[in-house]
Design a protein around this motif. Structure first.
Motif, PDB file in Angstrom:
ATOM      1  N   THR A  55       0.850  -1.190   0.000  1.00 32.89           N
ATOM      2  CA  THR A  55       0.000   0.000   0.000  1.00 32.89           C
ATOM      3  C   THR A  55       0.884   1.237   0.000  1.00 32.89           C
ATOM      4  N   ASP A  56       0.367   2.314  -0.500  1.00 31.71           N
ATOM      5  CA  ASP A  56       1.136   3.549  -0.659  1.00 31.71           C
ATOM      6  C   ASP A  56       1.136   4.319   0.662  1.00 31.71           C
ATOM      7  N   VAL A  57       2.022   3.934   1.573  1.00 33.97           N
ATOM      8  CA  VAL A  57       2.103   4.613   2.861  1.00 33.97           C
ATOM      9  C   VAL A  57       2.580   6.043   2.645  1.00 33.97           C
ATOM     10  N   ARG A  58       1.894   6.990   3.287  1.00 33.77           N
ATOM     11  CA  ARG A  58       2.243   8.392   3.110  1.00 33.77           C
ATOM     12  C   ARG A  58       2.387   9.057   4.479  1.00 33.77           C
ATOM     13  N   VAL A  59       3.145  10.139   4.507  1.00 28.18           N
ATOM     14  CA  VAL A  59       3.435  10.818   5.766  1.00 28.18           C
ATOM     15  C   VAL A  59       2.856  12.231   5.727  1.00 28.18           C
ATOM     16  N   LEU A  60       2.248  12.642   6.814  1.00 23.90           N
ATOM     17  CA  LEU A  60       1.705  14.002   6.895  1.00 23.90           C
ATOM     18  C   LEU A  60       2.844  15.013   6.790  1.00 23.90           C
ATOM     19  N   GLU A  61       2.661  15.968   5.885  1.00 24.77           N
ATOM     20  CA  GLU A  61       3.660  17.022   5.713  1.00 24.77           C
ATOM     21  C   GLU A  61       2.934  18.362   5.674  1.00 24.77           C
ATOM     22  N   LEU A 171       1.237   8.880   9.908  1.00 27.86           N
ATOM     23  CA  LEU A 171       1.274   8.135   8.655  1.00 27.86           C
ATOM     24  C   LEU A 171      -0.139   7.752   8.247  1.00 27.86           C
ATOM     25  N   LEU A 172      -0.395   7.825   6.949  1.00 20.65           N
ATOM     26  CA  LEU A 172      -1.664   7.388   6.370  1.00 20.65           C
ATOM     27  C   LEU A 172      -1.432   6.080   5.634  1.00 20.65           C
ATOM     28  N   LEU A 173      -2.286   5.090   5.916  1.00 22.97           N
ATOM     29  CA  LEU A 173      -2.259   3.814   5.205  1.00 22.97           C
ATOM     30  C   LEU A 173      -3.521   3.737   4.350  1.00 22.97           C
ATOM     31  N   PRO A 174      -3.446   4.211   3.115  1.00 24.17           N
ATOM     32  CA  PRO A 174      -4.660   4.327   2.304  1.00 24.17           C
ATOM     33  C   PRO A 174      -5.355   2.998   2.040  1.00 24.17           C
ATOM     34  N   GLY A 175      -4.592   1.905   2.043  1.00 19.54           N
ATOM     35  CA  GLY A 175      -5.184   0.610   1.710  1.00 19.54           C
ATOM     36  C   GLY A 175      -6.346   0.227   2.603  1.00 19.54           C
ATOM     37  N   ASP A 176      -6.265   0.554   3.889  1.00 18.25           N
ATOM     38  CA  ASP A 176      -7.371   0.227   4.789  1.00 18.25           C
ATOM     39  C   ASP A 176      -7.925   1.459   5.490  1.00 18.25           C
ATOM     40  N   GLY A 177      -7.570   2.643   5.001  1.00 14.29           N
ATOM     41  CA  GLY A 177      -8.133   3.872   5.553  1.00 14.29           C
ATOM     42  C   GLY A 177      -7.769   4.118   6.996  1.00 14.29           C
ATOM     43  N   SER A 178      -6.598   3.651   7.415  1.00 14.56           N
ATOM     44  CA  SER A 178      -6.192   3.796   8.806  1.00 14.56           C
ATOM     45  C   SER A 178      -5.033   4.783   8.928  1.00 14.56           C
ATOM     46  N   ARG A 179      -4.732   5.140  10.167  1.00 17.15           N
ATOM     47  CA  ARG A 179      -3.616   6.020  10.471  1.00 17.15           C
ATOM     48  C   ARG A 179      -2.722   5.376  11.507  1.00 17.15           C
ATOM     49  N   MET A 180      -1.479   5.814  11.539  1.00 15.58           N
ATOM     50  CA  MET A 180      -0.562   5.411  12.585  1.00 15.58           C
ATOM     51  C   MET A 180       0.215   6.644  13.008  1.00 15.58           C
ATOM     52  N   THR A 181       0.320   6.859  14.303  1.00 13.62           N
ATOM     53  CA  THR A 181       1.113   7.971  14.810  1.00 13.62           C
ATOM     54  C   THR A 181       2.314   7.419  15.580  1.00 13.62           C
TER      55      THR A 181
END
Length: 266
Positions: A55-61, A171-181
């Motif tokens: 999945t395309d993990v992305r980071v808040l910027e 971090l945003l994990l778009p594949g399952d619509g979840s977040r991780m801090t």
């Protein structure tokens, strides 16, 4: 390597996501929170593993920054109703804080309550009053939220109980619509300045997803990390005020913050 250095290197190659898109795709004000405490040195392995989830993990910027300063002032009653509600796992419990986003200067008054089947419900409003004293509008908001959660607020008086500061990467994990801090540099302090405790080389990782968990949870499990009972408010107050009942948080204190139990200085 310092915690922020190792984390910064790990997220440096991720694609960014803006705040508006993050909120639109994974606001998750009603969610199941799973918390983990792990050595900051393990963060690069965790971040590297996220890249392999397909999945395309992305980071808040925001404005070129990828980690942000937070300060929370938790409020409680003289009887510590909020603390004891969590310590004793009461069904109807709450948490109240003024959260400051240090990089942007924004403040929010936030109330967390328990929703159906173990979910956490967070409600908040912008707040520009004194964070140590709830103004009338803030108090009215708190009363409305607690009443909606079937907690009678009429006999409750609130005042500062604990301050936390830390740096957060989201971090945003778009594949399952979840977040991780990922929180590093955590420091707990009593509002009067009499005692403080630094988390040192420990990072607090929190996943925010549905009841089934997220890809990040499954990765953490595969790396040998399990969710633990850690609350920035509950764990911190238990560490700094040893006279309080703390059975709920003793396992995480013993494993990750032993100096809090042996009386060593922060």
């Amino acid at each position: 390597m310092r915690a922020l250095d190792s984390l910064g290197a790990a997220v440096g190659t991720l694609r960014p996501v803006g705040l508006d898109e993050l909120v639109a795709r994974a606001e998750l004000l009603t969610r199941v929170d799973r918390k983990y405490v792990l050595p900051a040195a393990d963060l690069p392995v965790l971040l590297g593993g996220l890249g392999g989830l397909g999945t395309d993990v992305r980071v808040l910027e925001v404005d070129g920054g990828r980690d942000f300063g937070y300060r929370s002032l938790y409020h409680d009653t003289p009887r510590l109703d909020a603390y004891l509600g969590a310590a004793r796992s009461r069904r109807r419990r709450f948490k109240l804080r003024v959260r400051s986003y240090l990089d942007s200067g924004l403040d929010f008054l936030e109330v967390k309550t328990r929703g159906p089947r173990g979910t956490t419900v967070k409600q908040r409003i912008p707040y520009d009053g004194d964070d140590r004293v709830l103004d009338p509008a803030g108090r009215a908001f708190v009363d409305a939220v607690l009443t909606g959660a079937r907690i009678d607020p009429r006999a409750l008086r609130f005042g500062p109980a604990l301050t936390t500061t830390y740096r957060r990467t989201t971090l945003l994990l778009p594949g399952d619509g979840s977040r991780m801090t990922v929180d590093t540099g955590l420091v707990w302090a009593l509002p009067d300045g009499s005692r403080a405790l630094a988390a040192g080389d420990r990072a607090v990782v929190e996943t925010k997803a549905g009841r089934a968990g997220s890809g990040a949870d499954r990765l953490l499990w595969s790396l040998g990390h399990r969710p633990c009972t850690v609350s920035k408010y509950g764990t911190g107050l238990a560490a700094l005020r040893p006279e309080l009942p703390a059975h709920r948080w003793l396992p995480v204190l013993r494993r990750h913050f032993p100096t809090a139990l042996d009386g060593s200085p922060a």
